[in-house]
Design an enzyme around this catalytic site. Structure first.
Site, mmCIF file in Angstrom:
data_model
loop_
_atom_site.group_PDB
_atom_site.id
_atom_site.type_symbol
_atom_site.label_atom_id
_atom_site.label_comp_id
_atom_site.label_asym_id
_atom_site.label_seq_id
_atom_site.Cartn_x
_atom_site.Cartn_y
_atom_site.Cartn_z
ATOM 1 N N LEU A 227 -8.093 86.984 49.427
ATOM 2 C CA LEU A 227 -7.051 86.896 50.601
ATOM 3 C C LEU A 227 -7.415 85.225 51.186
ATOM 4 C CD1 LEU A 227 -5.298 87.709 52.890
ATOM 5 C CD2 LEU A 227 -7.076 88.668 54.217
ATOM 6 N N ASP A 228 -6.368 84.585 51.194
ATOM 7 C CA ASP A 228 -6.425 83.230 51.796
ATOM 8 C C ASP A 228 -7.430 82.285 51.059
ATOM 9 O OD1 ASP A 228 -4.386 83.735 53.597
ATOM 10 O OD2 ASP A 228 -5.786 84.297 55.284
ATOM 11 N N GLU A 229 -7.705 82.781 49.892
ATOM 12 C CA GLU A 229 -8.616 81.744 49.109
ATOM 13 C C GLU A 229 -8.027 81.028 47.738
ATOM 14 O OE1 GLU A 229 -12.550 83.405 48.199
ATOM 15 O OE2 GLU A 229 -12.761 84.127 50.357
#
Length: 283
Positions: A227-229
């Site tokens: 997530l969000d990386e």
């Protein structure tokens, strides 16, 4: 004389002579290089990346890919692809309730400023239906009910199959599973405010105002299972003041989100983005 505009994107282990070999190959086939950009990750023993755009007579295109594989691609150990600038990428957009990023992309598309074809918009809420259909784009509501994410993702997967070359999350407020990303099999670009991870969760602008932030911004990135990386494509910021209300911060943030997402999508559609490790090269 009629010519076609093609793009060639290359990655390979770095070694002397790659640019010369590519340029010679194109020259021998009567091509004219319009743009050429390259990057080497290390001065010695690194990875080499190249993007070139060139024009070529239609009659000289026959067998181009096969000849390149034999003469350049295989000897240099390259990963490479040719694309035709006239064959625009098909985009599917996922959105929730917020309309600012979605409408901006639709507006740019309708004005011919986005070299792509928006094939559909899907949302987990019905509120954007009239907005989307007003642009002449199909709208699909795919609710995500509590405990039923897998079912919703299954519906989305069927809806998107064969319909897009890129998925854009225009403030789609749902977490996509790794299984979904694997099944759709196309790149996914997301946009979010740059406060993450400093102000995660609900009400980020109010909490940012309470902390007296002086810059707000947005980040566009490719989506991965983490997530969000995913690798960052583009970022931008705008200055704020202690005089700004939370509503003002939200408006300023929306402005930045629109432009950052539009740039990221446009660059992807023009084959200007190459991934290197967990970074994105922008040519």
């Amino acid at each position: 004389m009629s010519v076609d505009t093609l793009r060639l994107v290359v990655s390979s282990p770095d070694r002397p002579g790659i640019i010369a070999a590519v340029a010679r190959f194109l020259h021998e086939r009567g091509a004219s290089i319009v743009e050429l950009d390259q990057y080497t990750s290390e001065p010695s023993g690194g990875q080499f990346y190249l993007r070139t755009e060139f024009t070529i007579a239609p009659a000289r295109r026959a067998g181009l890919a096969g000849e390149f594989a034999t003469a350049i691609g295989e000897p240099f150990g390259m990963h490479w692809r040719f694309t035709d600038a006239r064959q625009v990428k098909r985009i599917a957009i996922l959105a929730s309730r917020a309309d600012h990023c979605l409408v901006d992309l639709l507006w740019r598309w309708r004005r011919g400023e986005l070299a792509a074809d928006i094939t559909l918009v899907a949302s987990n809420h019905p509120v954007l239906r009239d907005t989307v259909t007003g642009f002449g784009v199909p709208f699909h509501e795919v609710p995500v009910r509590p405990g039923a994410r897998d079912a919703a993702e299954g519906t989305l997967t069927d809806l998107l199959a064969g319909q897009c070359d890129l998925i854009v999350l225009a403030r789609y407020m749902q977490i996509l599973s790794g299984g979904f990303l694997e099944k759709v099999g196309v790149p996914v670009i997301n946009i979010h405010h740059s406060f993450l991870p400093a102000f995660p969760g609900a009400g980020p602008y109010e909490r940012a105002r309470q902390r007296g932030v002086k810059l707000i911004g947005a980040t566009a990135h490719y989506v991965t299972a983490a997530l969000d990386e995913g690798p960052i494509i583009e970022q931008d910021v705008i200055r704020t003041s202690h005089r700004d209300t939370t509503a003002t911060l939200v408006r300023l943030g929306a402005d930045v989100e629109r432009t950052v997402l539009a740039r990221a999508v446009a660059w992807h559609c023009a084959d200007r983005l190459l991934q290197y490790d967990n970074r994105v090269l922008v040519f």
